[in-house]
Design a protein around this motif. Structure first.
Motif, mmCIF file in Angstrom:
data_model
loop_
_atom_site.group_PDB
_atom_site.id
_atom_site.type_symbol
_atom_site.label_atom_id
_atom_site.label_comp_id
_atom_site.label_asym_id
_atom_site.label_seq_id
_atom_site.Cartn_x
_atom_site.Cartn_y
_atom_site.Cartn_z
ATOM 1 N N ILE A 1 27.251 36.341 51.666
ATOM 2 C CA ILE A 1 27.418 36.412 50.215
ATOM 3 C C ILE A 1 26.220 37.091 49.560
ATOM 4 O O ILE A 1 26.352 37.804 48.563
ATOM 5 N N ALA A 61 33.693 35.277 47.046
ATOM 6 C CA ALA A 61 32.320 35.062 46.560
ATOM 7 C C ALA A 61 31.470 36.302 46.779
ATOM 8 O O ALA A 61 30.680 36.694 45.905
ATOM 9 N N ARG A 62 31.611 36.933 47.937
ATOM 10 C CA ARG A 62 30.854 38.157 48.220
ATOM 11 C C ARG A 62 31.225 39.271 47.248
ATOM 12 O O ARG A 62 30.363 40.024 46.785
ATOM 13 N N ILE A 104 29.654 38.431 43.598
ATOM 14 C CA ILE A 104 28.224 38.152 43.446
ATOM 15 C C ILE A 104 27.511 39.211 42.592
ATOM 16 O O ILE A 104 26.471 38.934 41.975
ATOM 17 N N VAL A 147 23.537 32.583 45.134
ATOM 18 C CA VAL A 147 24.550 32.381 46.172
ATOM 19 C C VAL A 147 25.168 30.995 46.049
ATOM 20 O O VAL A 147 26.396 30.837 46.106
ATOM 21 N N ILE A 164 35.025 32.865 50.884
ATOM 22 C CA ILE A 164 33.730 33.517 51.159
ATOM 23 C C ILE A 164 33.807 34.994 50.769
ATOM 24 O O ILE A 164 32.888 35.544 50.156
ATOM 25 N N MET A 192 29.036 30.082 45.313
ATOM 26 C CA MET A 192 29.805 29.241 46.233
ATOM 27 C C MET A 192 30.487 28.102 45.483
ATOM 28 O O MET A 192 31.653 27.771 45.744
#
Length: 349
Positions: free
Chosen positions: A141, A193-194, A197, A161, A190, A165
């Motif tokens: 992430i 989230a990446r 970000i 991060v 995940i 999350m």
């Protein structure tokens, strides 16, 4: 996946997206006559034989506005994923323009493109395969942050991060675990989230729920809708499941053999599909009412999908179209109609 199915699974379903006008909204993405052609080596023993041309995307025009969700549907091999990858630059466009806030991404230098990637992110179909198995969740992430903001301290990166999350429903105490320790739905969180970000303006979702169980699909769709409302995101949502597309999309683009055959607001298109191909797709969507489901007539398409290496002349759908005429073989239809609903068919007003 119908709404009744999702409710039966015990998941609160986001209702059909309200059809709002694009008037007054900022135009983010303007795609003009986008073409993506690949050169294929011919099956010939002669070294001077000319390469064959595969027309994966062949002249698509569409716009995406601020806070809008554009659904993209069609059979496997129709060019949906290539279309998405051409937008972000993962494959090179052969012709056409991809205008992002008025700037053509296809003609930018590498340094300029890299800067724009902060605003355009992507979520992939296979959640586990899109994650590096050698990196922990926290590192996966954090990677975009480290790449684009190298001056951030480790403490600042870790704080961002953990906050992300929490936003996508992942517990902060799993930050040091690896992708293989998570389920498919968690791996997709995940990936989301990446993508988020860097606070992008648009996310391209390339079949993000097709590899997940029904109940998990609903959770991911709801999560994307909640994040869109909270962050003001624009989405390009690619899927095979028309029920999911109807729930999440403001407008829908129907593709066939690399061409756009119909485009319209979700409610208008699902209530009254005009193109014969769209009608066949819609007829296969399950209806929650058992009586209506048994009584409905599914419009079966005859023949196989033509090869994009040698597509039919004129209308690319004519070889499978139940109403095709000789005119369809001579003239290629162009998208016509209003902003609410437009169709590419010579025989439809």
């Amino acid at each position: 996946m119908t709404q009744s199915t999702l409710i039966k699974e015990g998941i609160d379903v986001v209702q059909d997206a309200p059809q709002s006008s694009t008037i007054g909204k900022e135009l983010l993405l303007d795609i003009k006559d986008l073409k993506v052609h690949f050169n294929i080596a011919p099956k010939s023993a002669w070294p001077w034989a000319k390469p064959l041309k595969l027309k994966a995307v062949d002249g698509v025009n569409v716009r995406l506005y601020e806070g809008e969700t554009l659904g993209v549907v069609g059979e496997s091999g129709c060019g949906k994923s290539t279309f998405a990858r051409a937008i972000v630059g993962l494959v090179e466009a052969t012709e056409g323009e991809v205008l992002w806030l008025g700037q053509d991404l296809t003609r930018m230098q590498a340094v300029q493109k890299r800067e724009k990637r902060k605003e355009i992110q992507m979520i992939f179909q296979d959640p586990l395969a899109s994650l590096n198995p050698r990196m922990s969740v926290g590192d996966i992430i954090a990677e975009p942050l480290v790449t684009f903001y190298p001056k951030l301290s480790k403490k600042e990166v870790k704080a961002k991060v953990k906050a992300m999350m929490d936003k996508v429903g992942l517990l902060p105490n799993v930050i040091n675990r690896y992708p293989h320790e998570f389920s498919g739905g968690q791996c997709q969180r995940i990936g989301i989230a990446r993508a988020l970000i860097l606070n992008p303006k648009m996310i391209i979702c390339d079949e993000p729920v097709s590899a997940l169980d029904v109940s998990i699909q609903a959770q991911v769709v709801n999560l994307l809708k909640e994040l869109q409302n909270e962050l003001g995101l624009s989405l390009v949502f690619i899927a095979h499941d028309l029920s999911v597309v109807k729930h999440i999309s403001d407008r829908v683009l129907v593709m066939y053999l690399g061409n756009a055959v119909e485009l319209g607001e979700s409610d208008a298109l699902f209530a009254n599909p005009k193109h014969p191909y769209t009608k066949a797709l819609m007829s296969a969507v399950p209806i929650p009412d058992p009586r209506k489901e048994r009584a409905k007539k599914i419009q079966m398409l005859e023949g196989d999908l033509p090869s994009p290496i040698s597509p039919p002349s004129g209308c690319v759908f004519r070889t499978r179209c139940p109403i095709a005429t000789t005119q369809c073989a001579e003239q290629k239809p162009q998208i016509k109609g209003s902003d609410v609903h437009s169709v590419a068919c010579l025989l439809v007003d």
